[in-house]
Write a protein that holds these residues in place. Structure first.
Motif, PDB file in Angstrom:
ATOM      1  N   MET A   1      45.167  23.562  38.969  1.00 25.78           N
ATOM      2  CA  MET A   1      45.362  24.929  39.408  1.00 25.78           C
ATOM      3  C   MET A   1      44.183  25.339  40.285  1.00 25.78           C
ATOM      4  O   MET A   1      43.039  25.114  39.950  1.00 25.78           O
ATOM      5  N   ASP A   2      44.493  25.912  41.403  1.00 23.48           N
ATOM      6  CA  ASP A   2      43.485  26.402  42.346  1.00 23.48           C
ATOM      7  C   ASP A   2      43.082  27.812  41.939  1.00 23.48           C
ATOM      8  O   ASP A   2      43.927  28.671  41.702  1.00 23.48           O
ATOM      9  N   PHE A   3      41.774  28.060  41.846  1.00 22.87           N
ATOM     10  CA  PHE A   3      41.278  29.360  41.413  1.00 22.87           C
ATOM     11  C   PHE A   3      41.746  30.475  42.333  1.00 22.87           C
ATOM     12  O   PHE A   3      41.949  31.593  41.909  1.00 22.87           O
ATOM     13  N   PHE A   4      41.945  30.187  43.605  1.00 28.17           N
ATOM     14  CA  PHE A   4      42.279  31.227  44.571  1.00 28.17           C
ATOM     15  C   PHE A   4      43.782  31.390  44.798  1.00 28.17           C
ATOM     16  O   PHE A   4      44.183  32.210  45.606  1.00 28.17           O
ATOM     17  N   GLU A   5      44.610  30.642  44.092  1.00 23.30           N
ATOM     18  CA  GLU A   5      46.045  30.866  44.221  1.00 23.30           C
ATOM     19  C   GLU A   5      46.437  32.060  43.359  1.00 23.30           C
ATOM     20  O   GLU A   5      45.669  32.517  42.512  1.00 23.30           O
ATOM     21  N   LYS A   6      47.624  32.577  43.583  1.00 19.78           N
ATOM     22  CA  LYS A   6      48.089  33.730  42.818  1.00 19.78           C
ATOM     23  C   LYS A   6      48.153  33.364  41.337  1.00 19.78           C
ATOM     24  O   LYS A   6      48.669  32.314  40.965  1.00 19.78           O
ATOM     25  N   ASN A   7      47.587  34.242  40.493  1.00 22.81           N
ATOM     26  CA  ASN A   7      47.541  34.015  39.050  1.00 22.81           C
ATOM     27  C   ASN A   7      47.971  35.267  38.320  1.00 22.81           C
ATOM     28  O   ASN A   7      47.821  36.376  38.833  1.00 22.81           O
ATOM     29  N   ASP A   8      48.459  35.091  37.096  1.00 23.77           N
ATOM     30  CA  ASP A   8      48.773  36.237  36.248  1.00 23.77           C
ATOM     31  C   ASP A   8      47.487  36.782  35.656  1.00 23.77           C
ATOM     32  O   ASP A   8      46.648  36.025  35.157  1.00 23.77           O
ATOM     33  N   VAL A   9      47.323  38.095  35.717  1.00 25.25           N
ATOM     34  CA  VAL A   9      46.142  38.736  35.143  1.00 25.25           C
ATOM     35  C   VAL A   9      46.500  39.567  33.911  1.00 25.25           C
ATOM     36  O   VAL A   9      45.614  40.019  33.197  1.00 25.25           O
ATOM     37  N   ASN A  10      47.779  39.772  33.676  1.00 23.31           N
ATOM     38  CA  ASN A  10      48.278  40.489  32.501  1.00 23.31           C
ATOM     39  C   ASN A  10      49.477  39.728  31.939  1.00 23.31           C
ATOM     40  O   ASN A  10      50.099  38.937  32.631  1.00 23.31           O
ATOM     41  N   GLY A  11      49.785  39.993  30.688  1.00 21.40           N
ATOM     42  CA  GLY A  11      50.977  39.401  30.085  1.00 21.40           C
ATOM     43  C   GLY A  11      50.732  38.066  29.422  1.00 21.40           C
ATOM     44  O   GLY A  11      49.592  37.604  29.286  1.00 21.40           O
ATOM     45  N   ALA A  12      51.821  37.434  29.036  1.00 21.66           N
ATOM     46  CA  ALA A  12      51.764  36.194  28.255  1.00 21.66           C
ATOM     47  C   ALA A  12      51.124  35.030  29.012  1.00 21.66           C
ATOM     48  O   ALA A  12      50.548  34.133  28.404  1.00 21.66           O
ATOM     49  N   ASN A  13      51.219  35.038  30.331  1.00 18.30           N
ATOM     50  CA  ASN A  13      50.688  33.928  31.138  1.00 18.30           C
ATOM     51  C   ASN A  13      49.356  34.253  31.795  1.00 18.30           C
ATOM     52  O   ASN A  13      48.981  33.635  32.790  1.00 18.30           O
ATOM     53  N   THR A  14      48.626  35.202  31.227  1.00 20.03           N
ATOM     54  CA  THR A  14      47.330  35.582  31.787  1.00 20.03           C
ATOM     55  C   THR A  14      46.410  34.374  31.852  1.00 20.03           C
ATOM     56  O   THR A  14      46.266  33.636  30.887  1.00 20.03           O
ATOM     57  N   ARG A  15      45.791  34.191  32.996  1.00 17.16           N
ATOM     58  CA  ARG A  15      44.826  33.101  33.151  1.00 17.16           C
ATOM     59  C   ARG A  15      43.629  33.366  32.242  1.00 17.16           C
ATOM     60  O   ARG A  15      43.180  34.493  32.077  1.00 17.16           O
ATOM     61  N   GLU A  16      43.088  32.334  31.644  1.00 16.93           N
ATOM     62  CA  GLU A  16      42.044  32.454  30.620  1.00 16.93           C
ATOM     63  C   GLU A  16      40.825  33.228  31.098  1.00 16.93           C
ATOM     64  O   GLU A  16      40.246  34.013  30.342  1.00 16.93           O
ATOM     65  N   VAL A  17      40.402  33.047  32.332  1.00 15.92           N
ATOM     66  CA  VAL A  17      39.221  33.756  32.834  1.00 15.92           C
ATOM     67  C   VAL A  17      39.455  35.267  32.812  1.00 15.92           C
ATOM     68  O   VAL A  17      38.571  36.039  32.456  1.00 15.92           O
ATOM     69  N   TYR A  18      40.668  35.705  33.150  1.00 20.44           N
ATOM     70  CA  TYR A  18      40.964  37.140  33.120  1.00 20.44           C
ATOM     71  C   TYR A  18      41.091  37.650  31.690  1.00 20.44           C
ATOM     72  O   TYR A  18      40.683  38.762  31.389  1.00 20.44           O
ATOM     73  N   ARG A  19      41.644  36.840  30.823  1.00 22.64           N
ATOM     74  CA  ARG A  19      41.717  37.232  29.404  1.00 22.64           C
ATOM     75  C   ARG A  19      40.304  37.494  28.857  1.00 22.64           C
ATOM     76  O   ARG A  19      40.064  38.491  28.190  1.00 22.64           O
ATOM     77  N   TYR A  20      39.383  36.593  29.154  1.00 22.02           N
ATOM     78  CA  TYR A  20      38.001  36.743  28.710  1.00 22.02           C
ATOM     79  C   TYR A  20      37.362  37.998  29.306  1.00 22.02           C
ATOM     80  O   TYR A  20      36.767  38.806  28.597  1.00 22.02           O
ATOM     81  N   LEU A  21      37.476  38.153  30.627  1.00 18.90           N
ATOM     82  CA  LEU A  21      36.854  39.298  31.280  1.00 18.90           C
ATOM     83  C   LEU A  21      37.414  40.618  30.769  1.00 18.90           C
ATOM     84  O   LEU A  21      36.662  41.569  30.536  1.00 18.90           O
ATOM     85  N   LYS A  22      38.713  40.684  30.573  1.00 16.54           N
ATOM     86  CA  LYS A  22      39.334  41.924  30.096  1.00 16.54           C
ATOM     87  C   LYS A  22      38.868  42.270  28.687  1.00 16.54           C
ATOM     88  O   LYS A  22      38.660  43.440  28.370  1.00 16.54           O
ATOM     89  N   GLN A  23      38.679  41.269  27.853  1.00 23.03           N
ATOM     90  CA  GLN A  23      38.198  41.530  26.493  1.00 23.03           C
ATOM     91  C   GLN A  23      36.737  41.972  26.507  1.00 23.03           C
ATOM     92  O   GLN A  23      36.344  42.828  25.724  1.00 23.03           O
TER      93      GLN A  23
END
Length: 77
Positions: A1-23
């Motif tokens: 997975m490329d870091f700069f491609e479109k990623n989910d930031v919310n929901g069940a498929n949230t990318r781990e980096v965003y899950r961490y930052l949001k918490q």
């Protein structure tokens, strides 16, 4: 997975980096979802989430510069 491609930031498929930052840096009302694509997370040189903001980068400049100075001080000690 490329870091700069479109990623989910919310929901069940949230990318781990965003899950961490949001918490680590929830919204002011305590919720964690990213509400729009201009949300920014300030991260220090050790990877610690400092703050979430929707301010412009220019408005964040003093905080960014303070974090950079902290990094420089840590490197010289």
């Amino acid at each position: 997975m490329d870091f700069f491609e479109k990623n989910d930031v919310n929901g069940a498929n949230t990318r781990e980096v965003y899950r961490y930052l949001k918490q680590q840096a929830p919204n002011d009302d305590g919720t964690t979802d990213i509400r729009w694509n201009f949300a920014k997370f300030l991260i220090d040189h050790e990877g610690k989430s400092i703050k979430r903001s929707t301010a412009s980068p220019d408005d964040l400049r003093p905080e960014i510069e303070a974090l950079l100075a902290k990094k420089e001080a840590a490197a010289s000690s």
